[in-house]
Design a protein around this motif. Sequence first.
Motif, PDB file in Angstrom:
ATOM      1  N   UNK A 137       0.856  -1.191   0.000  1.00  0.00           N
ATOM      2  CA  UNK A 137       0.000   0.000   0.000  1.00  0.00           C
ATOM      3  C   UNK A 137       0.892   1.241   0.000  1.00  0.00           C
ATOM      4  N   UNK A 138       0.820   2.019  -1.059  1.00  0.00           N
ATOM      5  CA  UNK A 138       1.634   3.225  -1.145  1.00  0.00           C
ATOM      6  C   UNK A 138       1.547   3.822  -2.525  1.00  0.00           C
ATOM      7  N   UNK A 169       7.125   2.087  -5.368  1.00  0.00           N
ATOM      8  CA  UNK A 169       7.618   1.640  -6.669  1.00  0.00           C
ATOM      9  C   UNK A 169       8.836   0.741  -6.516  1.00  0.00           C
ATOM     10  N   UNK A 170       9.820   1.184  -5.719  1.00  0.00           N
ATOM     11  CA  UNK A 170      11.057   0.403  -5.584  1.00  0.00           C
ATOM     12  C   UNK A 170      10.842  -0.872  -4.772  1.00  0.00           C
ATOM     13  N   UNK A 171       9.925  -0.856  -3.815  1.00  0.00           N
ATOM     14  CA  UNK A 171       9.616  -2.083  -3.081  1.00  0.00           C
ATOM     15  C   UNK A 171       8.979  -3.110  -4.013  1.00  0.00           C
ATOM     16  N   UNK A 196       2.740  -1.294   4.512  1.00  0.00           N
ATOM     17  CA  UNK A 196       2.031  -0.014   4.596  1.00  0.00           C
ATOM     18  C   UNK A 196       3.072   1.087   4.455  1.00  0.00           C
ATOM     19  N   UNK A 197       3.101   1.734   3.283  1.00  0.00           N
ATOM     20  CA  UNK A 197       4.209   2.625   2.935  1.00  0.00           C
ATOM     21  C   UNK A 197       3.788   4.077   2.778  1.00  0.00           C
ATOM     22  N   UNK A 198       2.569   4.435   3.211  1.00  0.00           N
ATOM     23  CA  UNK A 198       2.162   5.841   3.131  1.00  0.00           C
ATOM     24  C   UNK A 198       2.959   6.673   4.135  1.00  0.00           C
ATOM     25  N   UNK A 199       3.015   7.988   3.930  1.00  0.00           N
ATOM     26  CA  UNK A 199       3.806   8.863   4.787  1.00  0.00           C
ATOM     27  C   UNK A 199       3.028   9.365   6.000  1.00  0.00           C
ATOM     28  N   UNK A 245       4.821  -4.985   7.556  1.00  0.00           N
ATOM     29  CA  UNK A 245       5.952  -4.065   7.417  1.00  0.00           C
ATOM     30  C   UNK A 245       5.384  -2.659   7.265  1.00  0.00           C
ATOM     31  N   UNK A 246       5.775  -1.775   8.166  1.00  0.00           N
ATOM     32  CA  UNK A 246       5.173  -0.440   8.225  1.00  0.00           C
ATOM     33  C   UNK A 246       6.265   0.622   8.123  1.00  0.00           C
ATOM     34  N   UNK A 247       5.999   1.609   7.303  1.00  0.00           N
ATOM     35  CA  UNK A 247       6.868   2.790   7.208  1.00  0.00           C
ATOM     36  C   UNK A 247       6.392   3.806   8.239  1.00  0.00           C
ATOM     37  N   UNK A 248       7.294   4.262   9.101  1.00  0.00           N
ATOM     38  CA  UNK A 248       6.893   5.173  10.163  1.00  0.00           C
ATOM     39  C   UNK A 248       8.044   6.097  10.520  1.00  0.00           C
TER      40      UNK A 248
END
Length: 576
Positions: free
Chosen positions: A12-13, A19-21, A84-87, A109-112
């Motif tokens: 999700x992003x 894109x790179x993931x 979850x890759x949203x900012x 896996x979460x971007x935080x």
Amino acid sequence: MNGDERPHFVVCGSDPLAYWVVRSLLATDSADGRVRVTLVVPARRRSEGPDGRDVPGVRVVTAERLDEAAFRRAGLAGAAGLALLNQDDVGNMHAALCAQEVESRLRLVVRMFNTNLADGLRQLFPDSAVLSDASMAAPAFVAAALGEVAPTHFRHAGRTLYVARRDDVRPQDVVCGLAVTTDPDLVRVLPADEAAADVVLAEATGRPAGTEVAARRLVRARRRRQPAAVLLRAVRHFATRKIGIAVLALLGVIAVLGWLNARAADVSWSEAVYLTLVTTLTGQDPDVNKPVAAQVMQVVLNLAGLALIPLITAAVVDGVVNARLALHAGRVQPDRSGHVVLVGLGNIGTRVMAQLHDFGVEVVAIDKNADARGAALAHRLGVPLIVGDAGREETLRSASVDTCQALVVVSTDDGTNLRAALIARSLDPDLRVVLRLFDGDFAERIQQAFGIGISRSVSYLAAPSFAAALLDRAVVATIPVDRHALLVTEVPVVAGSPLDGRPLSAVARPGEVRLLAYTRPNQKADWTADPRMVIQAGDRLTVVARRAGLTALLRETTPAPPPAPAGPPAARRPEE
């Protein structure tokens, strides 16, 4: 997708990290043939950069909100992992809770960015990886600003390793050569001749890394601030132009009237100045016996005095207010030398600022938004923040960019970033510029056309770690070298794979893969293994490799997959 037994991953992003993931996962897909990817994006693009929806072989689902309904349409039930890759940190946490309702057993896996929220998420989801792309990439920007190699440190198999220049480490501490960077236009990574590499991987022995040494040198050479320069700049911001013109015009009128009054009273010039000031400011000394002309001049001067006092008061009040606003906005800054100018206080800019401050390097920050993410930290650390457009020359001059050590431009606007870099180079042709551009092709062309050092993409550096976390594989470290990203990874050898039964010498590929350590089951890692040793199933290979080299190595350490089941081609069109 019915009948497809390959592990399913949902990403999700809608930015370059997604894109790179996706690209990294698909590279793994080509290596073992057992991965399929679904990308969840909003219906409309939110940035000009790539976001993964146009990558072939990816199922795309559009959703404006990451809720249970969106996850069910994406096929999250039964999926092996969710990224979850949203900012939006809070939004990612909410999405994680919704995903748990759909599939309680999956790799998350979460971007935080916020560390407190990250700790809370780890407590809620023990089987999760909470990563920050800004934290991963910031050291590369800091090192580039100081003219050093990226200060990558990692510990593996009982040894602490770091990246350094060969001249900065003892020969016995060198583990392997990483790159030849003597020619900036042709950087060669993992060269066949390791002795030619000037950037090496070394074992830490208590000596400071190159970045820390450079920071100490910069701090010692930094010139002290000049109070006189602050005063002169404050004067320029003291009052508005209209009030200044009004005061000067009125003073001119008073001067002319004073001269006429002196002519009428027939006094000397010194007496004329005295009479003019007293008459204008106090209105005293009435005398009915004076000549008519002198009485007229006196009345006019009194009227001028009535106008002058409010104007002087307005000028003082306006000046104080303007000076305070200028100081608050950072427009009044002392002349500096040897500092680092940082443009953009978003996620990555905030991390870069904090690390430079920790090294003791003087930083001046610029952001067009007074409430930028890193503004509060800048005030807390005492870092001057100039609120303005970095694409304008006066903004850069107020930060003394013509005498700074380096300009680091990491805002999210490619246009502003490029204008700032070009203006700074026009002020100082030898200035070190570290420029962040999201469009990779555009960055390459700018580098060739203007000779500006383009930093690698934050998303490109961080994506392998996010993809590895989804696959439950450990990327030990990511090493940025110029625009290349080298991955340190431990790869298991599976029975029946092409490398099973071959010598260790078959692992290394110049320019692609270099073997660091070899580990047999239940034994310690061997960092000096004989290349003639035969690889057996269950052995683990610690390598440093480029992306393409690692993909090829995964093919060599994994048995060939069974033929994929026949079925309809993967959907490419977004699903509503």
